[in-house]
Write an enzyme that holds these catalytic residues in place. Structure first.
Site, PDB file in Angstrom:
ATOM      1  N   GLY A  95       0.616  -1.415  -0.093  1.00  0.00           N
ATOM      2  CA  GLY A  95      -0.145  -0.177  -0.054  1.00  0.00           C
ATOM      3  C   GLY A  95       0.996   1.185  -0.550  1.00  0.00           C
ATOM      4  CG  ASN A 152      -6.024  -5.196  -0.863  1.00  0.00           C
ATOM      5  OD1 ASN A 152      -7.002  -5.467  -0.007  1.00  0.00           O
ATOM      6  ND2 ASN A 152      -5.074  -6.535  -1.234  1.00  0.00           N
ATOM      7  CB  CYS A 153      -4.830   1.478  -1.186  1.00  0.00           C
ATOM      8  SG  CYS A 153      -3.526   2.820  -2.290  1.00  0.00           S
ATOM      9  CG  LEU A 154      -5.772   2.547   4.172  1.00  0.00           C
ATOM     10  CD1 LEU A 154      -6.714   2.342   4.853  1.00  0.00           C
ATOM     11  CD2 LEU A 154      -4.849   3.718   4.139  1.00  0.00           C
TER      12      LEU A 154
END
Lengths: 115, 130, 117, 96
Positions: B111, C115-117
């Site tokens: 991320g 799912n970027c975090l």
């Protein structure tokens, strides 16, 4: 951290991807300052829409910044003036910053992401 | 010092990846550590396992892999930018019901939080953009 | 709209609803409360009024901002809509164990998180 | 003190103006990639305000056939010099 947005909406993904960095930083608990500079000020212009083929615009994301507690929004006065824009043309309340104040802004943040 | 690089240009399209690799070698030669390379925007194409340049041109994907072997450099690829552009590892390919995959270790999908983290925890973060 | 591979279909009333490999809706417009109920039942969850009001907050958030919220803004949005008592991550964790932002977003018919975090 | 990197020629892009406005009195500017076209006259005049703090990357000049043609006010550095500049600056900001 300082996130500088220098690209206009729709023409490229720089604005969207720069905003994503700001959102993730805020979700991680960082204090985020956003600076709209150069063509980035076009991101703030009212009445934007989705693009062709349903490509999302960035204007709903700007409305969302407050939900991520990103409240320090600065716009470079000179960039606005060069493009014939005033604060009344913008969709959000943003604070104008004068050219003389830019160097201090870049110097005072622990991390600078320039998009 | 501990360095991180942010690479945003696609290989063979723009000089950004070349510059970043040259800078990586130079900083290591000066005794620094390259801990992290984060690939964002079109930089995610640097991680394509299928890249097949002609023999008489530099192989940039292999050059990144070598940094990982030599220095243990983490090669982090933004998952959101990568998926849109068709760069999926085996796990994401399964998650999205795709046959085949286009990205593999030592590149890792991760991320943007890792980029923010690199910007704060490393001594230096240098950006190479198209 | 994006095409995603269909892993399976689930029967809701008279309709077959297409799901991706992780059980997210392939076509977001397919969502109805009955779809949410069926998806929850598959996982052995029973949706109470307290679940439904969070699902409403999520759908409203997405309609307004075109993005599913991360945990912090979700907590804030719930607090603004349902009062400070409910605007707490503890409350959301109790309703949607594991990961409220992900589990509730699936039931609310929002896009699969990047799912970027 | 910050190090700024610029990879656009001032002949085709105006981004150097934003770079110059963002630079503090001690900050340095390194021209890389297509930015090195700005190290030659008459384009080098655009950087008059940062006299003594303007650098250009030798290998990018050389590959473009420009080595030795830089304006006298520009300090030419090699890759090691680039690294040294990043060591000496608190942070680096890239303009593109």
């Amino acid at each position: 951290m300082l996130v500088v947005l220098r690209h206009a909406p729709h023409g490229s993904s720089w604005l969207r991807e720069g905003l994503d960095v700001a959102l993730v930083g805020a979700a991680f608990g960082q204090a985020v300052t956003l600076l709209f500079l150069g063509d980035g000020v076009e991101a703030l212009v009212r009445n934007q829409q989705a693009g062709a083929l349903g490509q999302k615009g960035t204007h709903p994301t700007l409305d969302m910044l407050a939900m991520y507690d990103i409240e320090k929004l600065l716009v470079d006065s000179e960039s606005l003036a060069e493009r014939g824009l005033t604060l009344e043309d913008l969709q959000l309340p943003v604070a104008p910053i004068a050219a003389q104040a830019l160097p201090a802004l870049f110097a005072e943040h622990a991390a600078v992401f320039n998009f | 010092m501990r360095y991180a690089l942010l690479v945003q240009g696609a290989p063979y399209s723009h000089q950004a990846a070349h510059s970043a690799l040259r800078f990586a070698d130079a900083l290591i030669a000066r005794g620094h550590r390259l801990e992290t390379v984060f690939f964002y925007h079109d930089g995610v194409y640097n991680a394509s396992r299928l890249a097949s340049p002609p023999q008489d041109e530099p192989h940039l994907v292999d050059a990144w892999r070598r940094l990982n072997e030599q220095q243990g450099t983490a090669l982090l690829v933004c998952v959101a930018a990568a998926l849109r552009r068709g760069l999926l590892d085996e796990r994401e390919a399964k998650r999205h019901g795709k046959q085949g995959y286009s990205l593999e270790a030592p590149f890792e999908l991760t991320g943007v939080g890792q980029l923010v983290d690199a910007g704060i925890t490393h001594d230096r973060l240098i950006t190479f953009s198209p | 709209m994006a095409t995603t591979s269909i892993a399976r279909q689930v029967r809701v009333g008279e309709r077959d609803i297409a799901l991706d490999p992780e059980g997210y809706l392939v076509i977001l417009a397919d969502w109805t409360p009955a779809v949410a109920k069926t998806l929850a039942e598959e996982e052995g969850r029973v949706l109470t009024d307290e679940h439904w009001e969070v699902i409403e907050v999520l759908r409203d958030f997405y309609a307004r901002y075109e993005m599913a919220p991360a945990m912090r803004p979700l907590v804030k949005a719930v607090g603004q809509a349902l009062g400070a008592d409910k605007g707490k991550s503890l409350h959301l964790m109790k309703l949607f164990p594991e990961s409220p932002a992900k589990v509730a977003a699936r039931l609310a018919g929002l896009p699969k998180p990047t799912n970027c975090l | 003190m910050l190090l700024h990197l610029l990879n656009r020629s001032p002949a085709s892009s105006l981004v150097h103006r934003d770079t110059l406005r963002a630079m503090g009195e001690e900050d340095r500017l390194l021209l890389i990639e297509d930015g090195v076209y700005g190290a030659l006259m008459p384009l080098a005049d655009r950087f008059e305000a940062i006299h003594g703090r303007l650098f250009a990357l030798r290998e990018d000049l050389a590959s473009r056939g420009l080595d030795g043609r830089c304006d006298a006010r520009v300090t030419v550095v090699d890759m090691e010099g680039f690294v040294t500049l990043t060591e000496e600056s608190e942070r680096t900001v890239s303009w593109f």
